[in-house]
Design an enzyme around this catalytic site. Sequence first.
Site, PDB file in Angstrom:
ATOM      1  N   ASP A   1       0.858  -1.192   0.000  1.00 33.75           N
ATOM      2  CA  ASP A   1       0.000   0.000   0.000  1.00 33.75           C
ATOM      3  C   ASP A   1       0.891   1.238   0.000  1.00 33.75           C
ATOM      4  OD1 ASP A   1      -3.258   0.224   1.049  1.00 33.75           O
ATOM      5  OD2 ASP A   1      -2.062   2.066   0.962  1.00 33.75           O
TER       6      ASP A   1
ATOM      7  N   ASN B   1      -5.918  -5.013  -5.826  1.00 38.75           N
ATOM      8  CA  ASN B   1      -7.066  -4.304  -5.268  1.00 38.75           C
ATOM      9  C   ASN B   1      -6.862  -2.797  -5.158  1.00 38.75           C
ATOM     10  OD1 ASN B   1      -9.466  -4.040  -3.224  1.00 38.75           O
ATOM     11  ND2 ASN B   1      -7.665  -3.310  -2.078  1.00 38.75           N
TER      12      ASN B   1
ATOM     13  N   TYR C   1     -12.582   6.227 -14.058  1.00 40.68           N
ATOM     14  CA  TYR C   1     -12.821   5.082 -13.174  1.00 40.68           C
ATOM     15  C   TYR C   1     -13.577   3.983 -13.934  1.00 40.68           C
ATOM     16  CZ  TYR C   1     -14.073   2.551  -8.880  1.00 40.68           C
ATOM     17  OH  TYR C   1     -14.217   1.595  -7.906  1.00 40.68           O
TER      18      TYR C   1
ATOM     19  N   LYS D   1     -12.113   0.295 -14.874  1.00 38.78           N
ATOM     20  CA  LYS D   1     -12.726  -0.941 -14.351  1.00 38.78           C
ATOM     21  C   LYS D   1     -13.230  -1.845 -15.483  1.00 38.78           C
ATOM     22  CE  LYS D   1     -11.992  -0.129  -9.957  1.00 38.78           C
ATOM     23  NZ  LYS D   1     -10.980  -0.892  -9.233  1.00 38.78           N
TER      24      LYS D   1
ATOM     25  N   ILE E   1     -19.630   0.043  -1.500  1.00 42.77           N
ATOM     26  CA  ILE E   1     -19.239  -0.569  -0.229  1.00 42.77           C
ATOM     27  C   ILE E   1     -18.807   0.554   0.725  1.00 42.77           C
ATOM     28  CG2 ILE E   1     -17.688  -2.268   0.854  1.00 42.77           C
ATOM     29  CD1 ILE E   1     -19.479  -3.491  -1.386  1.00 42.77           C
TER      30      ILE E   1
ATOM     31  N   THR F   1     -16.575   2.206   2.621  1.00 42.75           N
ATOM     32  CA  THR F   1     -15.130   2.298   2.887  1.00 42.75           C
ATOM     33  C   THR F   1     -14.744   3.781   2.796  1.00 42.75           C
ATOM     34  OG1 THR F   1     -14.391   2.266   0.589  1.00 42.75           O
ATOM     35  CG2 THR F   1     -14.756   0.112   1.623  1.00 42.75           C
TER      36      THR F   1
HETATM   37  P1  NAD Z   1      -9.962   2.465   0.270  1.00 44.97           P
HETATM   38  O1  NAD Z   1      -9.644   3.869  -0.095  1.00 44.97           O
HETATM   39  O2  NAD Z   1     -10.576   2.163   1.586  1.00 44.97           O
HETATM   40  O3  NAD Z   1      -8.666   1.555   0.114  1.00 44.97           O
HETATM   41  C1  NAD Z   1      -7.826   1.669  -0.998  1.00 44.97           C
HETATM   42  C2  NAD Z   1      -6.407   1.430  -0.549  1.00 44.97           C
HETATM   43  O4  NAD Z   1      -5.579   1.518  -1.722  1.00 44.97           O
HETATM   44  C3  NAD Z   1      -5.891   2.491   0.451  1.00 44.97           C
HETATM   45  O5  NAD Z   1      -5.254   1.865   1.531  1.00 44.97           O
HETATM   46  C4  NAD Z   1      -4.924   3.321  -0.381  1.00 44.97           C
HETATM   47  O6  NAD Z   1      -3.840   3.841   0.384  1.00 44.97           O
HETATM   48  C5  NAD Z   1      -4.438   2.288  -1.384  1.00 44.97           C
HETATM   49  N1  NAD Z   1      -3.921   2.919  -2.592  1.00 44.97           N
HETATM   50  C6  NAD Z   1      -4.427   3.950  -3.295  1.00 44.97           C
HETATM   51  N2  NAD Z   1      -3.621   4.246  -4.327  1.00 44.97           N
HETATM   52  C7  NAD Z   1      -2.580   3.379  -4.262  1.00 44.97           C
HETATM   53  C8  NAD Z   1      -1.433   3.175  -5.047  1.00 44.97           C
HETATM   54  N3  NAD Z   1      -1.163   3.944  -6.110  1.00 44.97           N
HETATM   55  N4  NAD Z   1      -0.579   2.187  -4.700  1.00 44.97           N
HETATM   56  C9  NAD Z   1      -0.811   1.413  -3.623  1.00 44.97           C
HETATM   57  N5  NAD Z   1      -1.890   1.563  -2.829  1.00 44.97           N
HETATM   58  C10 NAD Z   1      -2.764   2.529  -3.155  1.00 44.97           C
HETATM   59  O7  NAD Z   1     -10.897   1.958  -0.928  1.00 44.97           O
HETATM   60  P2  NAD Z   1     -11.759   0.624  -1.123  1.00 44.97           P
HETATM   61  O8  NAD Z   1     -13.163   1.051  -1.269  1.00 44.97           O
HETATM   62  O9  NAD Z   1     -11.403  -0.420  -0.153  1.00 44.97           O
HETATM   63  O10 NAD Z   1     -11.266   0.225  -2.589  1.00 44.97           O
HETATM   64  C11 NAD Z   1     -10.505  -0.935  -2.858  1.00 44.97           C
HETATM   65  C12 NAD Z   1     -10.773  -1.350  -4.300  1.00 44.97           C
HETATM   66  O11 NAD Z   1     -12.139  -1.689  -4.460  1.00 44.97           O
HETATM   67  C13 NAD Z   1     -10.480  -0.266  -5.330  1.00 44.97           C
HETATM   68  O12 NAD Z   1      -9.891  -0.843  -6.474  1.00 44.97           O
HETATM   69  C14 NAD Z   1     -11.853   0.258  -5.671  1.00 44.97           C
HETATM   70  O13 NAD Z   1     -11.918   0.825  -6.952  1.00 44.97           O
HETATM   71  C15 NAD Z   1     -12.668  -1.016  -5.574  1.00 44.97           C
HETATM   72  N6  NAD Z   1     -14.093  -0.806  -5.394  1.00 44.97           N
HETATM   73  C16 NAD Z   1     -14.562  -0.138  -4.307  1.00 44.97           C
HETATM   74  C17 NAD Z   1     -15.925   0.051  -4.190  1.00 44.97           C
HETATM   75  C18 NAD Z   1     -16.524   0.786  -3.026  1.00 44.97           C
HETATM   76  O14 NAD Z   1     -17.720   1.110  -3.113  1.00 44.97           O
HETATM   77  N7  NAD Z   1     -15.805   1.047  -1.952  1.00 44.97           N
HETATM   78  C19 NAD Z   1     -16.795  -0.438  -5.158  1.00 44.97           C
HETATM   79  C20 NAD Z   1     -16.268  -1.124  -6.236  1.00 44.97           C
HETATM   80  C21 NAD Z   1     -14.908  -1.306  -6.355  1.00 44.97           C
END
Ligand code: NAD
Length: 247
Positions: A37, A88, A153, A157, A186, A188
């Site tokens: 991360d 992720n 985005y 995706k 989700i 988060t």
């Molecule tokens: P989050 O912001 O809680 O966690 C994302 C993590 O990725 C963070 O710890 C951040 O520091 C890290 N990160 C960001 N850029 C980075 C980089 N360049 N290199 C390394 N680490 C990096 O977000 P989340 O909601 O847990 O998202 C996780 C994944 O799930 C993402 O790919 C997001 O697109 C996908 N997603 C999330 C949702 C949602 O609703 N939360 C829905 C669909 C998909």
Amino acid sequence: MKQLENKVAIVTGGASGIGKAIVHLFIQEGAKVVVADLNEKLGDELIDSLGDSNIIFVKADASSAEDNKKIVEVAIENFGALHIAVNNAGIGGDSATVGELSIESWKKVIDINLNGVFYGMHYQLPEIEKVGGSIINMASILGQVGFANSSAYVAAKHGVVGLTKTAGWEYATKGVRINAIGPGFIATPLVDNALDENALKYLETQHAFQRLGRPEEVAELALWLASDKSSFVTASYYPVDGGYLAK
Ligand code: NAD
């Protein structure tokens, strides 16, 4: 027996949200995990809270090919093999129409959310191929449908889903299964920080359950895809979206 006993996994973006829930579940199921991360503070907090010798944190940028190479090297040096990778790491990006979105914003989201998944798989596959295993790429419902003011985005995706289907076919007979997960909205930090209360309330109504999902609910699907229980599953997109796409 635990489902991931003797398995070594990488989870990018594993210090927060969905990635963090996956790390918790994988550790609980016996895996050794390299958490990668950008956020060192959150990474250190996660390691401290778990207090487990089977987990290592690497500060790494998913949008850097070099860093993705380094993450794989750390897994091999410390745990001797690589069986599972969860690509992720991701960001939401700026909210703007195609005409208004800056070129830098577009490139940043594509670099992390799409290029990062390619770089990850590029270095993970030669190692996973040696022992057999599973790659899980974090897509989204927005890898299947559009969403206004989120072109980068959505494009990234959709790209992750196409990349997953292609790599899944390339590596099925080489012992590596590759699938994408498509979460609905989700709860988060990614969603909480980007949206105000009204937007969140509206999004709740777009899921059949009338609520957002929880990171742990996505982690359960990741565990199934990582485990041998999904042995006939590859090159596929799996929603965990509370019915969002069915509407
Ligand atoms: P989050 O912001 O809680 O966690 C994302 C993590 O990725 C963070 O710890 C951040 O520091 C890290 N990160 C960001 N850029 C980075 C980089 N360049 N290199 C390394 N680490 C990096 O977000 P989340 O909601 O847990 O998202 C996780 C994944 O799930 C993402 O790919 C997001 O697109 C996908 N997603 C999330 C949702 C949602 O609703 N939360 C829905 C669909 C998909």
